[in-house]
Design an enzyme around this catalytic site. Structure first.
Site, PDB file in Angstrom:
ATOM      1  N   TYR B  38      29.977 -31.569  -1.767  1.00  0.00           N
ATOM      2  CA  TYR B  38      29.023 -31.532  -2.883  1.00  0.00           C
ATOM      3  C   TYR B  38      27.713 -32.190  -2.490  1.00  0.00           C
ATOM      4  O   TYR B  38      27.696 -33.198  -1.779  1.00  0.00           O
ATOM      5  CB  TYR B  38      29.572 -32.288  -4.099  1.00  0.00           C
ATOM      6  CG  TYR B  38      30.785 -31.664  -4.747  1.00  0.00           C
ATOM      7  CD1 TYR B  38      30.879 -30.293  -4.943  1.00  0.00           C
ATOM      8  CD2 TYR B  38      31.820 -32.472  -5.204  1.00  0.00           C
ATOM      9  CE1 TYR B  38      31.987 -29.739  -5.564  1.00  0.00           C
ATOM     10  CE2 TYR B  38      32.934 -31.931  -5.837  1.00  0.00           C
ATOM     11  CZ  TYR B  38      33.014 -30.559  -6.021  1.00  0.00           C
ATOM     12  OH  TYR B  38      34.100 -30.030  -6.640  1.00  0.00           O
ATOM     13  N   HIS B 198      30.621 -32.966 -16.988  1.00  0.00           N
ATOM     14  CA  HIS B 198      30.937 -33.016 -15.562  1.00  0.00           C
ATOM     15  C   HIS B 198      32.033 -34.031 -15.249  1.00  0.00           C
ATOM     16  O   HIS B 198      32.354 -34.243 -14.065  1.00  0.00           O
ATOM     17  CB  HIS B 198      29.678 -33.347 -14.742  1.00  0.00           C
ATOM     18  CG  HIS B 198      28.786 -32.167 -14.507  1.00  0.00           C
ATOM     19  ND1 HIS B 198      27.467 -32.140 -14.883  1.00  0.00           N
ATOM     20  CD2 HIS B 198      29.038 -30.947 -13.937  1.00  0.00           C
ATOM     21  CE1 HIS B 198      26.940 -30.962 -14.545  1.00  0.00           C
ATOM     22  NE2 HIS B 198      27.870 -30.225 -13.990  1.00  0.00           N
ATOM     23  N   ARG B 228      21.027 -22.968  -7.784  1.00  0.00           N
ATOM     24  CA  ARG B 228      21.994 -23.517  -6.838  1.00  0.00           C
ATOM     25  C   ARG B 228      23.187 -22.578  -6.786  1.00  0.00           C
ATOM     26  O   ARG B 228      23.400 -21.777  -7.684  1.00  0.00           O
ATOM     27  CB  ARG B 228      22.446 -24.925  -7.230  1.00  0.00           C
ATOM     28  CG  ARG B 228      23.197 -24.989  -8.549  1.00  0.00           C
ATOM     29  CD  ARG B 228      23.562 -26.426  -8.909  1.00  0.00           C
ATOM     30  NE  ARG B 228      24.519 -26.986  -7.953  1.00  0.00           N
ATOM     31  CZ  ARG B 228      25.845 -26.943  -8.105  1.00  0.00           C
ATOM     32  NH1 ARG B 228      26.376 -26.381  -9.170  1.00  0.00           N
ATOM     33  NH2 ARG B 228      26.647 -27.452  -7.202  1.00  0.00           N
TER      34      ARG B 228
END
Ligand code: HEM
Lengths: 193, 358
Positions: B38, B198, B228
């Site tokens: 990530y 999240h 993204r």
């Protein structure tokens, strides 16, 4: 009090009267009322005792030293009390809630409906760590969950209780534990006493 | 440019979804290197990039009609997949305008929009040829559309959409059309803040990824969208991999073998873009999903090899979070046969213009 790494679960803190408020409403879930703690709570709220109102929910005994005290039968009665008291609440009011997690969020939800903003509300988690679990599949709630896996009260599937919390629902997410391999259910353990 | 739609293909039942060779070559392969972790992988959403899917702000491809139909099926079964909190009406119109303007400008053979003005109260006419829709309505008057504006336009678009309200230096997921999600629930998440929704993602919070991403997004500017890529894997080309329907698709994860992995296991890539909306100041978050089987990907030698290496070195927490654990060994066994270990150039480009035969 609990410590948790769950990002979606709020940090609960001890209640503290906000002296900037002009009226104060304390809502306490009866089962979290301990004898010694009551005096401590009265002490904490002494500075605002003159403008304090307390709703004791499902408490066996009355309390004193907490301003004007009302006894309410259960969480539903709190929702009703907000509904009929709503005309009276405004920006200057402060709400303090003490109770188990599902209790905190049902009161917070009802308060939001009558106009309490986040800055006006404090929540203090007390009592049991039992979880309310929301089934992602049938959307039913299962209350009082103390185990890592629980049969759903709605659809009966075995739900894994995930560490993901929704304030709107006041509940943790439950996901079918054996969806990938039906019948493979891991050991069930007591984890939320 | 004309697109040969495949209106009959399905994303459930017999899973007849297939990619043409052209669709494989334009697949937005997400791995520039042999390892993945990530990061704050946000870049300007310009009309350029290593794949053709970046050429237009809202990409329409051969699966358009079939995807719209699959969305309609999911909504019929579970209307809660579209939710809009009451204060989001302005953002609904912002979204409708953004999509209609871009689609009609970029695909004039497919869509057209005629307006008598840009303001609330003016008459607009929208034509969607692939779905055979013609609709005149008053911009700003929801009563002149068959349903609310956000649902109306996102039923005619590929990909999921979330709208985030911006207040108190945070983003709140206050609306969504979510029928093709990688295992998260709109019903559970609606109204949550950026860090809350999240919450379940491993490692990224600790690495400061979300803190930096949120700061960046709060400053997002009108007319300067960003994008993204995110990825996971799915068994079968299934769009509706929601937690709601997990009991239906979960067992598929146990069905993967080294023999069938090539057509069962799919790489699922999300092209996520972020748009500041003009009137509401909200952020629109379209999540455009692309699916390709291992069979498809291995026809681009660089991609087959790279996927093998990324998956072989994937941190176990990520594999577990993405739900790969059960079928990863069979997948790797299949992929290893397509990887000769040769060094690969950095970058996501296919590196070929035609595909090896099937
Ligand atoms: C503002 C719009 C955004 C929305 C609505 C959104 C929504 C979501 C949701 C619902 C999930 C699934 C969480 C779960 O497991 O329940 C997720 C995962 C994730 N998001 Fe976001 N997100 C947004 C922006 C971003 C940005 C800007 C980043 C940049 C770093 C990001 C990084 C991630 C990552 C790394 C994951 C884990 C994905 C995986 O491993 O499959 N998100 N997001």
């Amino acid at each position: 009090m609990m410590h948790s790494d769950i990002k979606s679960r709020p940090e609960y803190r001890a209640l503290e009267p906000d002296l900037a408020g002009n009226r104060h409403l304390l809502v306490i879930e009866g089962e979290t009322l301990q004898h010694g703690r009551l005096d401590a709570l009265a002490g904490t709220f002494a500075p605002v005792a003159g403008q304090l109102q307390t709703w004791l929910v499902g408490a066996p005994t009355a309390a004193s030293g907490l301003g004007k005290v009302w006894q309410l039968a259960g969480p539903d009665a709190v929702l009703d009390a907000f509904a009929c008291a709503s005309r009276g609440f405004g920006m200057g009011d402060r709400l303090y809630v003490q109770g188990t997690e599902p209790f905190l969020w049902s009161v917070a939800g009802a308060a939001a409906l009558v106009g309490f903003g986040p800055g006006q509300v404090q929540l203090h988690h007390a009592g049991s760590l039992r979880r309310r679990v929301w089934c992602t599949h049938c959307h039913a709630f299962t209350d009082g969950v103390t185990t890592n896996i629980v049969p759903c009260g709605g659809c009966g599937r075995h739900l894994l209780v995930r560490d993901h919390f929704s304030r709107r629902l006041g509940a943790f997410m439950g996901v079918m534990v054996d969806a990938e391999a039906p019948g493979e259910i891991p050991a069930i353990e007591e984890v939320f006493a | 440019m004309s697109i040969a739609f495949k209106p009959e293909e399905t994303f459930r039942g017999d899973y007849s979804y297939r990619n043409s060779d052209a669709a494989i070559l334009r697949f937005p392969f997400p791995f520039p290197e042999d390892r993945y972790m990530y990061s704050v992988n946000i870049e300007p959403h310009t009309r350029s990039g290593p794949s053709d899917v970046f050429l237009r702000p809202f990409d329409v491809d051969e699966h358009y009609i079939a995807e719209c139909r699959d969305r309609a099926i999911t909504l019929e079964r579970d209307p809660g997949r579209c939710q809009v909190l009451p204060h989001m009406m302005m953002a609904q119109w912002d979204t409708l305008e953004l999509l209609m303007e871009n689609l009609s400008a970029d695909y004039p053979e497919l869509f057209s929009l005629t307006k008598e003005g840009d303001d609330f109260g003016s008459r607009w006419t929208w034509i969607n040829r692939p779905l055979r829709i013609k609709q005149s309505f008053i911009f700003g008057d929801a009563g002149t559309l068959p349903c609310e504006p956000f649902e109306y336009i996102t039923r005619q678009a590929q990909g999921d959409f979330a709208i985030c309200d911006q207040r108190d230096d945070n983003l709140y997921m206050d609306a969504g059309m979510i029928t093709a999600q990688a295992d998260w629930s709109l019903e559970f998440d609606v109204g949550m803040s950026f860090m809350e929704w999240h919450g379940p993602v491993p490692l990224a919070h600790q690495a400061g990824v979300f803190e930096r991403a949120l700061k960046y997004l709060l400053m997002l500017r009108l007319g300067q969208p960003v994008r993204r890529l995110n990825w996971t894997m799915s068994i079968n080309p299934r769009l509706d991999t929601s937690p709601e329907s997990f009991p239906e698709w979960g067992p598929d994860r146990s069905s993967v073998t080294p023999d069938n992995a090539g057509h069962k296991v799919h790489l699922r890539v999300e092209l996520q873009t972020l748009w500041r909306l003009p009137r509401s100041n909200a952020i629109l978050f379209p999540i455009r999903c692309y699916l390709a089987s291992l069979d498809d990907l291995a026809r681009v030698p660089k991609w087959g090899k790279r996927l093998n290496r990324v998956l072989a070195t994937l941190p176990p927490q990520l594999a577990e979070y993405k739900g790969l654990t059960r079928y990863l060994p069979a997948t790797l066994e299949w992929l290893a046969k397509h990887d000769d270990g040769a060094e690969l150039p950095v970058g996501t480009e296919a590196g070929v213009t035609t595909l090896a035969p099937r």
